[in-house]
Design an enzyme around this catalytic site. Sequence first.
Site, mmCIF file in Angstrom:
data_model
loop_
_atom_site.group_PDB
_atom_site.id
_atom_site.type_symbol
_atom_site.label_atom_id
_atom_site.label_comp_id
_atom_site.label_asym_id
_atom_site.label_seq_id
_atom_site.Cartn_x
_atom_site.Cartn_y
_atom_site.Cartn_z
ATOM 1 N N SER A 164 0.072 -1.947 2.421
ATOM 2 C CA SER A 164 0.997 -2.423 3.664
ATOM 3 C C SER A 164 0.241 -3.806 4.038
ATOM 4 O O SER A 164 -0.029 -4.084 5.070
ATOM 5 C CB SER A 164 0.876 -1.615 4.725
ATOM 6 O OG SER A 164 2.117 -0.834 4.642
ATOM 7 N N TYR B 206 12.646 1.306 -5.433
ATOM 8 C CA TYR B 206 12.428 1.843 -4.050
ATOM 9 C C TYR B 206 13.961 2.063 -3.361
ATOM 10 O O TYR B 206 14.165 3.068 -3.155
ATOM 11 C CB TYR B 206 11.689 0.761 -3.294
ATOM 12 C CG TYR B 206 11.468 1.170 -1.819
ATOM 13 C CD1 TYR B 206 10.281 1.985 -1.394
ATOM 14 C CD2 TYR B 206 12.380 1.095 -0.791
ATOM 15 C CE1 TYR B 206 10.193 2.412 -0.250
ATOM 16 C CE2 TYR B 206 11.973 1.670 0.388
ATOM 17 C CZ TYR B 206 11.002 2.118 0.779
ATOM 18 O OH TYR B 206 10.779 2.705 2.012
ATOM 19 N N THR C 20 9.865 9.533 3.127
ATOM 20 C CA THR C 20 10.357 10.419 4.420
ATOM 21 C C THR C 20 10.921 9.499 5.503
ATOM 22 O O THR C 20 11.611 10.199 6.226
ATOM 23 C CB THR C 20 9.649 11.450 4.742
ATOM 24 O OG1 THR C 20 8.084 11.035 4.869
ATOM 25 C CG2 THR C 20 9.280 12.691 3.757
ATOM 26 N N ASP C 21 10.149 8.218 5.917
ATOM 27 C CA ASP C 21 10.216 7.691 7.188
ATOM 28 C C ASP C 21 11.752 7.231 7.077
ATOM 29 O O ASP C 21 12.229 7.262 8.297
ATOM 30 C CB ASP C 21 9.433 6.634 7.007
ATOM 31 C CG ASP C 21 9.329 5.530 6.051
ATOM 32 O OD1 ASP C 21 9.934 5.634 5.253
ATOM 33 O OD2 ASP C 21 8.491 4.403 6.526
ATOM 34 N N ASP D 118 4.677 1.707 8.104
ATOM 35 C CA ASP D 118 3.734 0.829 7.891
ATOM 36 C C ASP D 118 3.555 -0.055 9.130
ATOM 37 O O ASP D 118 2.288 -0.274 9.706
ATOM 38 C CB ASP D 118 4.116 -0.114 6.954
ATOM 39 C CG ASP D 118 4.345 0.697 5.517
ATOM 40 O OD1 ASP D 118 4.215 1.631 5.467
ATOM 41 O OD2 ASP D 118 5.048 -0.197 4.497
ATOM 42 N N SER E 85 1.769 -6.383 4.090
ATOM 43 C CA SER E 85 3.040 -7.063 4.709
ATOM 44 C C SER E 85 2.945 -6.531 5.882
ATOM 45 O O SER E 85 3.208 -7.518 6.962
ATOM 46 C CB SER E 85 4.189 -6.896 3.922
ATOM 47 O OG SER E 85 4.683 -5.899 4.022
ATOM 48 N N GLY F 135 0.366 -6.164 -2.241
ATOM 49 C CA GLY F 135 1.299 -5.285 -2.976
ATOM 50 C C GLY F 135 0.765 -4.158 -3.831
ATOM 51 O O GLY F 135 1.067 -3.820 -4.789
ATOM 52 N N SER G 58 -2.298 -19.674 4.985
ATOM 53 C CA SER G 58 -2.694 -18.555 4.474
ATOM 54 C C SER G 58 -4.136 -18.968 3.504
ATOM 55 O O SER G 58 -3.844 -19.540 2.654
ATOM 56 C CB SER G 58 -1.908 -17.675 3.626
ATOM 57 O OG SER G 58 -2.301 -16.579 3.079
ATOM 58 N N GLU H 43 5.915 11.098 1.772
ATOM 59 C CA GLU H 43 6.272 9.646 1.101
ATOM 60 C C GLU H 43 7.723 9.780 0.930
ATOM 61 O O GLU H 43 8.306 10.580 0.542
ATOM 62 C CB GLU H 43 5.661 9.735 -0.260
ATOM 63 C CG GLU H 43 5.049 8.599 -0.686
ATOM 64 C CD GLU H 43 3.869 8.066 0.411
ATOM 65 O OE1 GLU H 43 4.108 7.097 1.070
ATOM 66 O OE2 GLU H 43 2.671 8.533 0.222
HETATM 67 P P1 ADP Z 1 2.235 -4.348 0.528
HETATM 68 O O1 ADP Z 1 2.873 -4.496 1.887
HETATM 69 O O2 ADP Z 1 2.231 -2.941 -0.119
HETATM 70 O O3 ADP Z 1 0.872 -4.988 0.481
HETATM 71 P P2 ADP Z 1 4.485 -6.147 0.006
HETATM 72 O O4 ADP Z 1 5.111 -6.776 -1.312
HETATM 73 O O5 ADP Z 1 5.303 -5.515 0.790
HETATM 74 O O6 ADP Z 1 3.172 -5.359 -0.509
HETATM 75 O O7 ADP Z 1 3.771 -7.344 0.839
HETATM 76 C C1 ADP Z 1 2.979 -8.198 0.126
HETATM 77 C C2 ADP Z 1 3.274 -9.743 0.393
HETATM 78 O O8 ADP Z 1 2.822 -9.977 1.914
HETATM 79 C C3 ADP Z 1 2.289 -10.809 -0.394
HETATM 80 O O9 ADP Z 1 3.146 -10.927 -1.524
HETATM 81 C C4 ADP Z 1 2.654 -11.939 0.713
HETATM 82 O O10 ADP Z 1 3.827 -12.486 0.645
HETATM 83 C C5 ADP Z 1 2.492 -11.182 2.097
HETATM 84 N N1 ADP Z 1 1.029 -11.269 2.313
HETATM 85 C C6 ADP Z 1 0.332 -10.086 2.524
HETATM 86 N N2 ADP Z 1 -1.060 -10.680 3.206
HETATM 87 C C7 ADP Z 1 -0.811 -11.734 3.254
HETATM 88 C C8 ADP Z 1 -1.821 -13.072 3.633
HETATM 89 N N3 ADP Z 1 -2.939 -12.656 3.841
HETATM 90 N N4 ADP Z 1 -1.214 -14.249 3.790
HETATM 91 C C9 ADP Z 1 -0.112 -14.549 3.574
HETATM 92 N N5 ADP Z 1 0.789 -13.520 3.176
HETATM 93 C C10 ADP Z 1 0.378 -12.517 3.026
HETATM 94 MG MG MG Z 2 4.775 -3.999 2.444
#
Ligand code: ADP
Ligand code: MG
Length: 383
Positions: A124, A219, A35-36, A170, A126, A120, A67, A33
């Site tokens: 991952s 972070y 480390t990347d 990720d 995102s 969130g 979405s 964690e």
């Molecule tokens: P994590 O990657 O840990 O889940 P992040 O904050 O990096 O958290 O990313 C979450 C964000 O990615 C969401 O708030 C949204 O903006 C985007 N996201 C994730 N999944 C979707 C989805 N299915 N449709 C649209 N946006 C998404």
């Molecule tokens: Mg993310």
Amino acid sequence: MHDPALLRSMHRARFHAEPAVFVAPGRVNLIGEHTDYAEGFVMPAAIDFATLAAISLRSDGKFVLYSENFGEERAFDAALPPAPSKHWTDYPLGVVSILAGEGHKIPGFSLTLWGDVPLGSGLSSSASVEVASALAMLSLLGASYPGPVLARLCQRVENEFVGANCGVMDQFISANGKKDHALLLDCRDLSFRLAPIPSHLALVIANTMVKHSIAGGDYPTRRRESEAACAVIASHRPGVPFLRDATLEDLDKWGYEMAPKSLMRARHVISENLRTVAAAEALLKGDLAELGRLMAEAHKSYSIDFEGSCTEADLMVELAQDIPGLIGARLTGGGFGGCTINLVEQAQASPFAAELGRRYADRTSIVPEIHICHASDGARQLE
Ligand code: ADP
Ligand code: MG
């Protein structure tokens, strides 16, 4: 994973066009964690939660993004350069932007996103959106990239467009994961080694349902603190551009020149690199007791030295300790809440999950989401 046939019919009903469908998984990090970005080692696995992306061409010169998770559609003029707006569309638009920078002229398209990666929570979502969207857009051009190159491009989406200063883990595991395997990644040169996860094990992911990070500020602070420690070492040993190159002896010698918090962060990162490589060896040898021990040590280091955990995550790890079937437990992902990863005997995974959920709810009055997952394949097109 959601049903691709259902996504196809949703896309068809909305956009009146037959889509191509792509999938990219979320991930859980077994160990390694923070480390990347220090060019160190991580050992994640892709999981069976994923984002699906359906794409079809348009003739009106627009990018239309929908979405299903947000129940929202937005349209952008394909002739204008995309700009971020702190909205979920930043992720697919960022892919357009980075691919454009690579010389690709992306034609107008309709894109439907639908995922079951919890948003969130440190799994991952995102990266899965970026990787699925990138494969989808590249398919319109008949183009493709090797998995590691795709991962770097999608990392740049977060770094240069979204504005999240994350490492490459990720996106790499989402693009390159392999079913039933963990992946030991060297974040310096992106060389990797696959380690089979024995079939009698399950990945039990327990969501604390809390996230304490204030506007994502912790972070980058941790990152700065650990990089400041590296700068002190580099002033004596110029061959240490990243903490990956530093040793615990360096901290013994020059730790007194560092701010106390910087010293603690560096001790976590340097020891975590050692643990991550050792954990991959333990997994490859089938030494699960050693793997579990390393996961426990990693959690302690993350919590105490890195101060990247929180009361709820520490409690979730502690409550798991004496439940039958547990091999190892720790907080996974960027920290300050989110999910713990529990490596558990498959035969005991269901009662383990139920008991952990009960204990956590009793102590916190929060009902956690607990998922029994397995390592899955990385991103690909679905027929
Ligand atoms: P994590 O990657 O840990 O889940 P992040 O904050 O990096 O958290 O990313 C979450 C964000 O990615 C969401 O708030 C949204 O903006 C985007 N996201 C994730 N999944 C979707 C989805 N299915 N449709 C649209 N946006 C998404
Ligand atoms: Mg993310």
